[in-house]
Design a protein around this motif. Sequence first.
Motif, PDB file in Angstrom:
ATOM      1  N   CYS A  50       0.686  -1.405   0.098  1.00  0.00           N
ATOM      2  CA  CYS A  50       0.064   0.161  -0.718  1.00  0.00           C
ATOM      3  C   CYS A  50       0.652   0.752   0.030  1.00  0.00           C
ATOM      4  CB  CYS A  50      -1.258   0.200   1.169  1.00  0.00           C
ATOM      5  SG  CYS A  50      -2.259  -1.416   1.149  1.00  0.00           S
TER       6      CYS A  50
ATOM      7  N   ARG B 113      -4.654   2.432  -2.824  1.00  0.00           N
ATOM      8  CA  ARG B 113      -6.478   1.053  -2.646  1.00  0.00           C
ATOM      9  C   ARG B 113      -5.042   0.584  -4.318  1.00  0.00           C
ATOM     10  NH1 ARG B 113     -11.157   3.404  -6.615  1.00  0.00           N
ATOM     11  NH2 ARG B 113      -9.660   3.951  -8.925  1.00  0.00           N
TER      12      ARG B 113
ATOM     13  N   LEU C  48      -3.555  -2.282  -1.830  1.00  0.00           N
ATOM     14  CA  LEU C  48      -4.481  -2.950  -1.197  1.00  0.00           C
ATOM     15  C   LEU C  48      -5.639  -3.838  -1.783  1.00  0.00           C
ATOM     16  CD1 LEU C  48      -6.085  -2.932   1.757  1.00  0.00           C
ATOM     17  CD2 LEU C  48      -7.415  -1.445   0.770  1.00  0.00           C
ATOM     18  N   ALA C  49      -5.540  -4.239  -4.030  1.00  0.00           N
ATOM     19  CA  ALA C  49      -6.078  -4.660  -4.290  1.00  0.00           C
ATOM     20  C   ALA C  49      -5.838  -6.224  -4.495  1.00  0.00           C
ATOM     21  CB  ALA C  49      -6.291  -4.679  -5.794  1.00  0.00           C
TER      22      ALA C  49
ATOM     23  N   ALA D  81      -8.638   1.261   5.092  1.00  0.00           N
ATOM     24  CA  ALA D  81      -9.196   0.954   4.192  1.00  0.00           C
ATOM     25  C   ALA D  81     -10.070   1.139   3.049  1.00  0.00           C
ATOM     26  CB  ALA D  81      -9.016  -0.510   3.898  1.00  0.00           C
ATOM     27  N   ARG D  82     -11.534   1.635   4.094  1.00  0.00           N
ATOM     28  CA  ARG D  82     -12.559   2.474   3.333  1.00  0.00           C
ATOM     29  C   ARG D  82     -12.238   3.636   1.931  1.00  0.00           C
ATOM     30  NH1 ARG D  82     -18.433   3.354   5.622  1.00  0.00           N
ATOM     31  NH2 ARG D  82     -19.571   3.344   4.351  1.00  0.00           N
TER      32      ARG D  82
ATOM     33  N   MET E  30      -9.924   2.830  -1.034  1.00  0.00           N
ATOM     34  CA  MET E  30     -11.011   2.108  -1.646  1.00  0.00           C
ATOM     35  C   MET E  30     -11.395   3.508  -2.880  1.00  0.00           C
ATOM     36  SD  MET E  30     -10.110  -1.573  -2.249  1.00  0.00           S
ATOM     37  CE  MET E  30     -11.258  -1.780  -3.250  1.00  0.00           C
ATOM     38  N   ARG E  31     -12.246   4.082  -1.809  1.00  0.00           N
ATOM     39  CA  ARG E  31     -12.516   5.232  -2.051  1.00  0.00           C
ATOM     40  C   ARG E  31     -11.570   6.415  -2.729  1.00  0.00           C
ATOM     41  NH1 ARG E  31     -17.473   6.751   2.047  1.00  0.00           N
ATOM     42  NH2 ARG E  31     -18.815   4.483   0.828  1.00  0.00           N
TER      43      ARG E  31
END
Length: 597
Positions: free
Chosen positions: A219, A232, A235-236, A578-579, A582-583
């Motif tokens: 990350c 992200r 994180l993927a 993490a949220r 992702m955005r």
Amino acid sequence: MDNLAVLSLLALAPIVIVGVLLAGFRWPAKYAMPVGYLLVALVALFVWRMDFNSVLAASLEGLITAGTLLYIVFGALLLLSTLTVGGAMATIRAGFNNISADRRVQAIIIGWLFGSFIEGASGFGTPAAVVAPLLLAMGFPAMAAVMIGLIIQSTPVSFGAVGTPILVGVGKGLGGDPAVAERISVLGLTMPEFVSSIGFQVAAIHAIVGLLIPLILVCMLTGFFGPERRFRDGLAIWPFALYSSLAMTVPYVLVARFLGPEFPSLFGGLIGLVLVMYTSSRGFLMPKDSFQFGPRSTWSDRWMGSIEPEAATEISSRMSLVRAWSPYVLMAGLLVATRVIVPLKTYLTGLAIPFENILGTGITTSIQPFYSPAFLMILAAAFAYLLHRMNGGQIARTLKISGRQLGGTAVALLFAVPLVRVLINSGPDFNASGLSSMPVTLAEGAAALTGDSWPVIAPWIGALGAFVAGSNTVSNLTFAQFQFSTGAAIGVPPEQVVAAQAVGGAGGNPIAIHNIVAASATVGLLGREGDLLRKTILVTAYYCLAAGAVAFIFIHGLGFNLGTIMLVLLIAALSLLARWMMRQKAASLPILEEEKH
């Protein structure tokens, strides 16, 4: 002066000044470290009342130690330049690209798994000195390569150099204390069994806290160095990152439980490396989209070092992968052999150059030139000269490249390590004030403030020791007895507090100044230490917070207590982060915006 709060602040001042100059003002370490050294010398002379001779002797001890670090840096630089000029690095790069061209996958396999194996074999900053130039030669930005090398110097570090931080750091740190002997008697153990039991607790905490390190690594890689600066993107690949983490930490804990503290990182890293490379070559959990850094022309100047190995590579399409890797395999084999084969280890460590009773102060140190990882790297480079049939001109080029890059790191290390030795040697044996050494005084001040909450603070003291000394072993030697006494005083199992200390000492390695300087030198990134510190301190903060919460829970159990609350809050914070990742559409943090320029 006997005010503990004031003394603690004075002991902290040199460390704070260095941190502010490096991370806040982005001074190069070669300027920040002399300021820190001057301040610590003044505090030692006028507050701790060390005599000038003792300060000078501690400084000379630091210079000798700095010389050994420069020796290791030279070995790493020589091996890199040898493999680059000889063409092996082109084959190595192609081999990793055949498994996956994805930079996230490469960072985890080379940094987390191969780096953990090297840490288990050698320790003392060697993984970053090996991993960073290897990643650089594969096309990673210099700063990204060093960041990866520093981040992985966390979970495996407590069992580095075949268990030295536990066997020597904890074992010697607790040795000779009557309270420790009484505790061992109550538990019905011998001293080696007691130290081994602490090692297992250390491994258990590390396995929980270190689970996320590969994911954090990728990350940070994509967030700081990706073309879109998106966390992200790292994180993927969370399934692969967590799988790679478990591939190392599961055998790591089992080895700590059944074989003792010598081999967790060594076997954990090796088993994980073989397993993940095998499954990756067959596509298991491989990401569908490949992450790349983008064109080199778009990279920030601050990412770039002065070493450009690709420009010097003489590509040999006929070199096999086995032949290209042979010098690294030889180096790893020699590291293991010299640490595991007792007669060989005894012989090499016996070839020491002693510096006893420096200036009549009792301060003593020694150099072990043939036991040092540097000597083994030089042997591996010499082997590569023969194996790759390099001519005299190529050999001369490797020596010239290595020597030119070595000079820049000297100034910072020649002040950083003496600063450390003055701090550590400021205790009652060398001062007229009767005060404990500056690091212990600082720890005592923290303990006075926290009381029964101490287990959540214990890892931070370990990290402080590693930041100052650049060594988990030295941190444990300095603070293990203090942590044991504090644990006993607040009525908890003191060995569990010592375990939290050892975990924190490992978590502090990513911000250890001379580790940063030494690793930066291998990729020509001197002067950017502050930029690296601003990144790696995030990892140390996570590690100490998580380790403190887990250690508290190990002691008091789950329930409505400080450890459980901290762990729940940390999980919630990581979930929210993490949220957000992702955005995330584009870089939105100031630190990311700065990296664009």
